[in-house]
Each structure stands twice: as C-alpha cells, then as structure tokens.
Design an enzyme around this catalytic site. Structure first.
Site, PDB file in Angstrom:
ATOM      1  N   LYS A 179      59.782  18.808  53.005  1.00 21.57           N
ATOM      2  CA  LYS A 179      60.755  19.706  53.626  1.00 21.57           C
ATOM      3  C   LYS A 179      60.044  20.767  54.485  1.00 21.57           C
ATOM      4  O   LYS A 179      58.811  20.935  54.388  1.00 21.57           O
ATOM      5  CB  LYS A 179      61.587  20.375  52.519  1.00 21.57           C
TER       6      LYS A 179
ATOM      7  N   TYR B 114      72.919  14.881  53.746  1.00 21.02           N
ATOM      8  CA  TYR B 114      73.322  15.507  52.478  1.00 21.02           C
ATOM      9  C   TYR B 114      74.844  15.452  52.277  1.00 21.02           C
ATOM     10  O   TYR B 114      75.393  16.300  51.558  1.00 21.02           O
ATOM     11  CB  TYR B 114      72.835  16.951  52.432  1.00 21.02           C
TER      12      TYR B 114
ATOM     13  N   ASN C 245      62.232  23.790  47.875  1.00 17.61           N
ATOM     14  CA  ASN C 245      61.488  23.126  46.794  1.00 17.61           C
ATOM     15  C   ASN C 245      60.602  21.974  47.287  1.00 17.61           C
ATOM     16  O   ASN C 245      60.347  21.013  46.576  1.00 17.61           O
ATOM     17  CB  ASN C 245      62.450  22.683  45.687  1.00 17.61           C
TER      18      ASN C 245
HETATM   19  N1  UDP Z   1      69.892  22.941  46.095  1.00 20.11           N
HETATM   20  C1  UDP Z   1      70.153  24.305  46.200  1.00 20.11           C
HETATM   21  N2  UDP Z   1      70.823  24.922  45.174  1.00 20.11           N
HETATM   22  C2  UDP Z   1      71.247  24.257  44.063  1.00 20.11           C
HETATM   23  C3  UDP Z   1      70.986  22.873  43.968  1.00 20.11           C
HETATM   24  C4  UDP Z   1      70.303  22.247  44.999  1.00 20.11           C
HETATM   25  O1  UDP Z   1      69.792  24.931  47.179  1.00 20.11           O
HETATM   26  O2  UDP Z   1      71.856  24.884  43.170  1.00 20.11           O
HETATM   27  C5  UDP Z   1      69.168  22.257  47.185  1.00 20.11           C
HETATM   28  C6  UDP Z   1      67.729  21.918  46.842  1.00 20.11           C
HETATM   29  O3  UDP Z   1      66.937  22.029  48.031  1.00 20.11           O
HETATM   30  C7  UDP Z   1      67.842  20.469  46.394  1.00 20.11           C
HETATM   31  C8  UDP Z   1      68.910  19.942  47.375  1.00 20.11           C
HETATM   32  O4  UDP Z   1      69.824  21.030  47.485  1.00 20.11           O
HETATM   33  O5  UDP Z   1      66.615  19.794  46.495  1.00 20.11           O
HETATM   34  C9  UDP Z   1      69.655  18.714  46.926  1.00 20.11           C
HETATM   35  O6  UDP Z   1      70.177  18.944  45.632  1.00 20.11           O
HETATM   36  P1  UDP Z   1      70.069  17.840  44.505  1.00 20.11           P
HETATM   37  O7  UDP Z   1      70.957  18.267  43.382  1.00 20.11           O
HETATM   38  O8  UDP Z   1      70.310  16.494  45.084  1.00 20.11           O
HETATM   39  O9  UDP Z   1      68.557  17.986  44.004  1.00 20.11           O
HETATM   40  P2  UDP Z   1      67.296  17.012  44.184  1.00 20.11           P
HETATM   41  O10 UDP Z   1      67.800  15.589  44.142  1.00 20.11           O
HETATM   42  O11 UDP Z   1      66.657  17.370  45.501  1.00 20.11           O
HETATM   43  O12 UDP Z   1      66.398  17.336  43.028  1.00 20.11           O
END
Ligand code: UDP
Ligand code: MG
Length: 138
Positions: A9, A49, A112
């Site tokens: 990212k 997304y 992240n």
């Molecule tokens: N994210 C965020 N706040 C939250 C949850 C997710 O900003 O409470 C962001 C974070 O960058 C995450 C992305 O949205 O990586 C996609 O969320 P997901 O639940 O799919 O997490 P991942 O699969 O990336 O672990």
C-alpha cells in the site's frame, strides 16, 4: 498451485518497504508471478474495495489507497493465500502477531502496509482486476 493478490500500500511504498516485503515472501518460498507499480484512481480503488462500500471506513480507505503509488503482485505457491495472510498479520496491527509485516510496520488500522486476498474467489477477482493473462509468468 494457488495464486493470490498482494498489494504494498502507499504507506509501505513511502516507508521504503518494497524490498523488505518482497524479501519476506521470497524467504518463505513464495514465487512472484507478476508485479507492477501503479497509482490507483478513486474509481479503481472503489471498485477494488466494493465489498466494503457500506463500511464507515470506505471513503477514507479509498482516499488512502489513491494517495500514492502501490506495488501489486501475483503471488504463487502452495497454500499461498493463507501463507500470505499469516505473513501480513491481523488487519489491526495492534492485534497482529509479532514478526508479521503489519505488526512490524503498520502505523494505523488503515495504514497497514499490505493487502492480501482472503479466499480463492477474492483472489481470482483481485488478480484479474490488475493483471491480464499475458502479464503472468508461470
Ligand atoms: N480498514 C480500516 N478500518 C477498519 C477496518 C479496515 O481502515 O476498521 C482498512 C484497512 O486498511 C484494511 C482494509 O480496510 O486493510 C480492508 O479491510 P479488511 O477487513 O478487508 O482487512 P484486511 O483483509 O486488509 O486484513
Ligand atoms: Mg480484506
């Protein structure tokens, strides 16, 4: 042989972590089948997304993902979807296990460092979102 989509990212690219992330993949025997650097448009990030479009963090997330260049990769290997997820660590870096990419380098639940597909269905959609069949090296 399984495939998954990884994205370094904008915060990862900004922190100079491209090499570090790729090193961790290669150290685990994960093969890189395709790779490109790009800066997503807002529309492109919203489409990527789309499953999260109703979530409160959607607007901020899609702004963040378009804020700078990313590195998109197709990773290949046995069980690579799960392998990548475990190298990444939990979404919230505070809950991520020690030694994971997010625990080591994330600065925020949003910022992240890495994305990784979470299932074979998601992986198929996400790979085709960034790569066509001629861009994959087998
Ligand atoms: N994210 C965020 N706040 C939250 C949850 C997710 O900003 O409470 C962001 C974070 O960058 C995450 C992305 O949205 O990586 C996609 O969320 P997901 O639940 O799919 O997490 P991942 O699969 O990336 O672990
Ligand atoms: Mg996810």
């Amino acid at each position: 042989m399984e495939q998954t989509l990884s994205i370094i990212k904008p915060d990862g690219v900004n922190q100079g972590l491209i090499g570090e992330v790729i090193k961790r993949f290669e150290a685990k025997g994960i093969r890189i089948a395709a790779m490109k650097m790009l800066q997503m448009t807002k529309k492109q990030a919203q489409g990527f997304y789309a499953v999260h479009r109703e979530r409160p963090f959607f607007e901020s997330l899609t702004d963040f993902m378009t804020s700078g260049p990313v590195v998109a990769m197709v990773l290949e290997g046995e069980n690579v979807i799960e392998k990548n997820r475990s190298l990444m660590g939990a979404t919230n870096y505070k809950e991520a296990e020690e030694g994971t990419i997010r625990r080591d380098f994330a600065t925020d639940i949003e910022k992240n460092v890495v994305h990784g597909s979470d299932s074979p269905e998601t992986a198929a959609f996400e790979i085709s979102y960034f790569f066509n069949q001629f861009e994959l090296v087998s």
